[in-house]
Design an enzyme around this catalytic site. Structure first.
Site, PDB file in Angstrom:
ATOM      1  N   GLU A  16      23.064  24.817   5.642  1.00  0.00           N
ATOM      2  CA  GLU A  16      22.255  25.091   6.828  1.00  0.00           C
ATOM      3  C   GLU A  16      22.537  24.125   7.970  1.00  0.00           C
ATOM      4  O   GLU A  16      21.752  24.002   8.910  1.00  0.00           O
ATOM      5  CB  GLU A  16      20.770  25.066   6.455  1.00  0.00           C
ATOM      6  CG  GLU A  16      20.390  26.135   5.447  1.00  0.00           C
ATOM      7  CD  GLU A  16      18.947  26.015   4.976  1.00  0.00           C
ATOM      8  OE1 GLU A  16      18.050  26.375   5.766  1.00  0.00           O
ATOM      9  OE2 GLU A  16      18.718  25.573   3.844  1.00  0.00           O
ATOM     10  N   SER A 142      17.038  29.648   4.490  1.00  0.00           N
ATOM     11  CA  SER A 142      17.827  30.540   5.347  1.00  0.00           C
ATOM     12  C   SER A 142      18.428  31.711   4.584  1.00  0.00           C
ATOM     13  O   SER A 142      19.429  32.289   5.011  1.00  0.00           O
ATOM     14  CB  SER A 142      18.948  29.762   6.069  1.00  0.00           C
ATOM     15  OG  SER A 142      18.401  28.853   6.984  1.00  0.00           O
ATOM     16  N   TYR A 215      19.938  34.536  12.503  1.00  0.00           N
ATOM     17  CA  TYR A 215      20.477  33.647  13.525  1.00  0.00           C
ATOM     18  C   TYR A 215      21.411  34.324  14.521  1.00  0.00           C
ATOM     19  O   TYR A 215      22.097  33.647  15.281  1.00  0.00           O
ATOM     20  CB  TYR A 215      21.168  32.461  12.847  1.00  0.00           C
ATOM     21  CG  TYR A 215      20.206  31.690  11.968  1.00  0.00           C
ATOM     22  CD1 TYR A 215      19.099  31.051  12.525  1.00  0.00           C
ATOM     23  CD2 TYR A 215      20.369  31.632  10.588  1.00  0.00           C
ATOM     24  CE1 TYR A 215      18.193  30.363  11.743  1.00  0.00           C
ATOM     25  CE2 TYR A 215      19.470  30.939   9.783  1.00  0.00           C
ATOM     26  CZ  TYR A 215      18.380  30.317  10.369  1.00  0.00           C
ATOM     27  OH  TYR A 215      17.481  29.644   9.579  1.00  0.00           O
ATOM     28  N   ARG A 254       5.518  26.912   7.646  1.00  0.00           N
ATOM     29  CA  ARG A 254       5.616  28.357   7.844  1.00  0.00           C
ATOM     30  C   ARG A 254       5.744  29.025   6.499  1.00  0.00           C
ATOM     31  O   ARG A 254       6.603  28.673   5.695  1.00  0.00           O
ATOM     32  CB  ARG A 254       6.836  28.702   8.702  1.00  0.00           C
ATOM     33  CG  ARG A 254       6.794  30.120   9.275  1.00  0.00           C
ATOM     34  CD  ARG A 254       8.144  30.603   9.739  1.00  0.00           C
ATOM     35  NE  ARG A 254       8.971  31.007   8.616  1.00  0.00           N
ATOM     36  CZ  ARG A 254      10.223  30.596   8.413  1.00  0.00           C
ATOM     37  NH1 ARG A 254      10.795  29.746   9.259  1.00  0.00           N
ATOM     38  NH2 ARG A 254      10.913  31.018   7.362  1.00  0.00           N
ATOM     39  N   ASP A 256       6.258  32.579   4.235  1.00  0.00           N
ATOM     40  CA  ASP A 256       6.863  33.908   4.296  1.00  0.00           C
ATOM     41  C   ASP A 256       6.179  34.836   3.295  1.00  0.00           C
ATOM     42  O   ASP A 256       5.861  34.422   2.174  1.00  0.00           O
ATOM     43  CB  ASP A 256       8.355  33.818   3.994  1.00  0.00           C
ATOM     44  CG  ASP A 256       9.092  32.979   5.031  1.00  0.00           C
ATOM     45  OD1 ASP A 256       8.616  32.917   6.186  1.00  0.00           O
ATOM     46  OD2 ASP A 256      10.137  32.398   4.688  1.00  0.00           O
ATOM     47  N   GLU A 269       7.341  31.808  -0.112  1.00  0.00           N
ATOM     48  CA  GLU A 269       7.657  30.381  -0.052  1.00  0.00           C
ATOM     49  C   GLU A 269       7.014  29.757   1.182  1.00  0.00           C
ATOM     50  O   GLU A 269       6.564  30.460   2.091  1.00  0.00           O
ATOM     51  CB  GLU A 269       9.162  30.154  -0.009  1.00  0.00           C
ATOM     52  CG  GLU A 269       9.831  30.715   1.229  1.00  0.00           C
ATOM     53  CD  GLU A 269      11.336  30.449   1.248  1.00  0.00           C
ATOM     54  OE1 GLU A 269      11.727  29.302   1.540  1.00  0.00           O
ATOM     55  OE2 GLU A 269      12.093  31.390   0.959  1.00  0.00           O
ATOM     56  N   ASN A 271       7.907  26.807   4.127  1.00  0.00           N
ATOM     57  CA  ASN A 271       8.934  25.981   4.755  1.00  0.00           C
ATOM     58  C   ASN A 271       8.256  24.796   5.448  1.00  0.00           C
ATOM     59  O   ASN A 271       7.414  24.993   6.335  1.00  0.00           O
ATOM     60  CB  ASN A 271       9.707  26.791   5.793  1.00  0.00           C
ATOM     61  CG  ASN A 271      10.365  28.014   5.191  1.00  0.00           C
ATOM     62  OD1 ASN A 271      11.476  27.953   4.713  1.00  0.00           O
ATOM     63  ND2 ASN A 271       9.656  29.139   5.197  1.00  0.00           N
ATOM     64  N   GLY A 275      12.776  26.393  11.091  1.00  0.00           N
ATOM     65  CA  GLY A 275      13.727  26.412  12.190  1.00  0.00           C
ATOM     66  C   GLY A 275      13.063  26.314  13.551  1.00  0.00           C
ATOM     67  O   GLY A 275      11.955  26.813  13.759  1.00  0.00           O
TER      68      GLY A 275
END
Length: 310
Positions: A16, A142, A215, A254, A256, A269, A271, A275
């Site tokens: 990443e 990612s 991305y 964050r 998901d 999960e 984070n 990002g």
């Protein structure tokens, strides 16, 4: 102590790296635009380069995956007594290990997909998880190394496990595939209280939300706030805040989710260093309630701390 000079840490040596460099660039630019800090982007290609941080008052962690997000860098900053953004070493390590995090979620009545850790026999997988599964690194982000298998067979399973294990130095997690909508919910602490930012629905134009769709500008449609029944939105927001708290996260995170057609939400999960690029989700959520990128990173930086007396 007063934080003025900020080291924006990014890069690393993992899969990443490029995304992290972009996050670092965006954060550094936004902090300097805000005007309250003197921010400098520092590319840490190895943990042994940590001395680059000496002389700075604080660090903004824009690292993704591996040692930069999983608690190792955080522990080193603790040793140096340099305040940093986001979660501490223990919460970072726990969130990075998807299996341990999901075990904790289940114990705290936060719905999460059933899972197994590779190696495991095909008939056991089918009996426990069904025919449709997700194979991914236990640690990492990612969606690197992630494979969705519809109608699992021995050949596909072995190949997916190999891809996952080679993507990160990590165990391989096998999850029950949850059919439904892709959602994410950021949690942000203000005045000592964790609150959920608006939920975002993620709709790739092709395939699933993989590295390319994440991305590549224009590859994915983001709906913020997500068009959800208010009761379901409230449940997801509460799940995100609870997950943030049970992991012991700090500052922001964050989570998901997958939302089934029946309205059941599953957390996948959390984070702890999400990002922060131009296409990233957390800045989008903040912007939707009128918080600009410079304002948001300034607020995060002002929460920088370390467990020791910095």
């Amino acid at each position: 102590m007063t934080i003025k000079k900020v080291a924006v840490l990014c890069g690393g040596d993992g899969r990443e790296r490029e995304v992290s460099l972009r996050s670092g660039e965006a954060v550094c630019k936004a902090l300097n635009e805000a005007g309250e800090f003197e921010a400098v982007k520092i590319d840490l290609q190895a943990l042994s380069e940590i001395d680059k941080v000496k002389g700075y008052d604080g660090a903004f962690i824009a690292m993704h995956g591996d040692w930069g997000e999983g608690g190792v860098l955080q522990a080193k900053l603790e040793e140096l007594r340099i305040p940093y953004t986001g979660s501490g070493p223990k919460a970072s390590a726990l969130a990075m290990n998807k299996y341990e995090a999901q075990e904790l979620f289940a114990k705290n009545n936060i719905r999460t997909p059933e899972n197994l850790v590779w190696p495991v026999k095909l008939n056991e997988i089918v009996a426990e998880l069904g025919q449709d599964i997700v194979v991914k690194p236990c640690s990492g982000g990612s969606t690197v190394g992630l494979t969705i298998i519809k109608g699992v067979n021995e050949e596909a399973l072995t190949k997916a496990a190999k891809v996952a294990s080679e993507s990160y130095d990590s165990d391989v997690l096998i999850e029950k595939y949850i059919e439904g909508r892709e959602l994410t919910c950021a949690v942000f602490e203000r005045e000592g209280r964790a609150e959920a930012l608006p939920i975002i629905e993620i709709k790739p134009h092709a395939g699933f939300y993989d590295y390319t769709n994440k991305y590549t500008a224009g590859a994915t449609e983001y709906i913020v706030p997500a068009e959800l029944d208010s009761e379901i939105a409230n449940v997801i927001s509460q799940m995100a805040v609870k997950a943030h708290e049970v992991l012991g996260c700090s500052g922001y995170s964050r989570s998901d989710f997958r939302l089934t057609p029946n309205g059941d939400a599953y957390i996948l999960e959390v984070n702890t260093a999400p990002g922060m690029t131009a296409t990233s989700l957390v800045p989008k959520a903040a912007k939707s309630i009128g918080i600009s990128m410079p304002e948001f990173v300034t607020m995060i930086m002002k929460m920088a701390s370390c467990d020791k007396n910095c």
